[in-house]
Design an enzyme around this catalytic site. Structure first.
Site: not given
Ligand code: SER
Length: 317
Positions: A8, A11-12, A35, A143, A147
């Site tokens: 990732g 990403g952010q 990806i 979410y 988690k």
């Protein structure tokens, strides 16, 4: 010397963490995993190795780990809370099936693993203020469910197989580099873009809704510091409460107004985002992170606001 894979990496969090890890461990020692369709660009692409590494593809992860002699994996692949509510099965596939893949590869190749948890791992029954490290975790969002499962599965791999898993419960992360996508806390990033562009901001979260937030440099330091921490000092592992500031929309608005006096904000509350925000704590107690690995953030709302406005003004000019 560490050899690190970031899953990732575009990403952010990943886009900034990759550059930070390269500056610490050397460019060639940090592989940016991405990806198809989210290829690294610019400095991220040019400064070091990168590889296609889809968290849902275990053989691909294994191949990259072997090829680069990876010993540490930062597993940042995830859907944020609002998108996850719209695509719950995909959220599970990335967050949990993906995590199994990472943990299995880590077990086979003796890698340490960092996988973020979140303030989203708590729910409405959790104590809202100064939420303790060890407390009720009954989230209502997929979410949050993923988690909590991340925390449990990561602890399981540590206890059963000795895999060196560690994580923090990130609050809303604010940065001026890669914008977040589809989170409940995104408003606290978007508001700065509106302020710098001279536009009125429409806030999707109601006044009086407090959530923990953090400036990206502190979040990155926290991740690296935890992964470097002496394991003998760690009583907890997955995941540590970390905190640096908590505010509601009016708090951040007033702070921005101090520097951009003409800035205007109106409210148009998004029911999904608001219901998610209402189920999360107001502020976490991070004493265990401070005691066990010397967590010590540097930014508060004012210093973050000054830095965000300054950096975005340069970028958006
Ligand atoms: N920033 C995340 C979200 O809003 C919470 O960890 O989904």
């Amino acid at each position: 010397m560490k050899n690190i894979l970031i899953i990732g990496a575009t990403g952010q969090i990943g886009s900034e963490l990759t550059m930070k890890l390269r500056s610490i461990y050397g460019n060639d020692h940090v592989v940016a995993g991405y990806i198809a369709g989210a290829e690294p660009k610019g400095e991220l692409a040019e400064s070091g190795p990168s590889a296609i590494c889809d968290v849902t593809d275990a053989p691909a992860i294994s191949e990259v780990v072997k090829k680069y002699g990876i010993d540490t994996i930062y597993n940042l692949a995830a859907l944020l809370s609002v998108v996850a509510e719209r695509k719950p099965m995909l959220a599970w596939k990335i967050g949990i099936d993906g995590l199994w893949n990472v943990l299995e590869v880590a077990r086979e190749n003796n890698c340490a693993v960092f996988t973020p948890s979140s303030i989203g791992s708590f729910g409405p029954e959790t104590p809202r203020d100064h939420t303790p490290q060890d407390t009720i975790q009954r989230p209502r969002t997929i979410y949050g469910v993923s988690k909590v499962t991340t925390e449990l599965l990561s602890d399981y791999y540590h206890n059963k197989y000795g895999v060196d898993t560690r994580s923090v419960r990130f609050p809303g992360l604010i940065s001026n580099v890669t914008p977040p996508g589809g989170g409940t806390t995104d408003y606290a990033v978007d508001i700065y873009y509106s302020a710098v562009r001279g536009e009125q901001f429409t806030c999707p979260i109601a006044a009086g809704t407090y959530m923990d937030m953090m400036y990206m440099p502190d979040a990155l330091n926290g991740a690296v510091q935890l992964m470097e921490a002496n394991p003998d000092r760690l009583i907890h592992r997955n995941g540590f409460n970390i905190a640096s500031m908590s505010f509601d929309p009016n708090g951040i608005y007033q702070m921005i107004k101090k520097y951009v006096p003409d800035f205007k904000m109106v409210y148009d509350v998004d029911p999904l985002k608001q219901s998610i925000a209402d189920s999360w704590p107001n502020s976490l107690d991070d004493v265990c992170a401070r005691q066990e690995w010397d967590w010590n953030p540097t930014y508060d709302l004012e210093s973050m606001t000054r830095d965000m406005l300054e950096k975005l003004a340069l970028r958006l000019k």
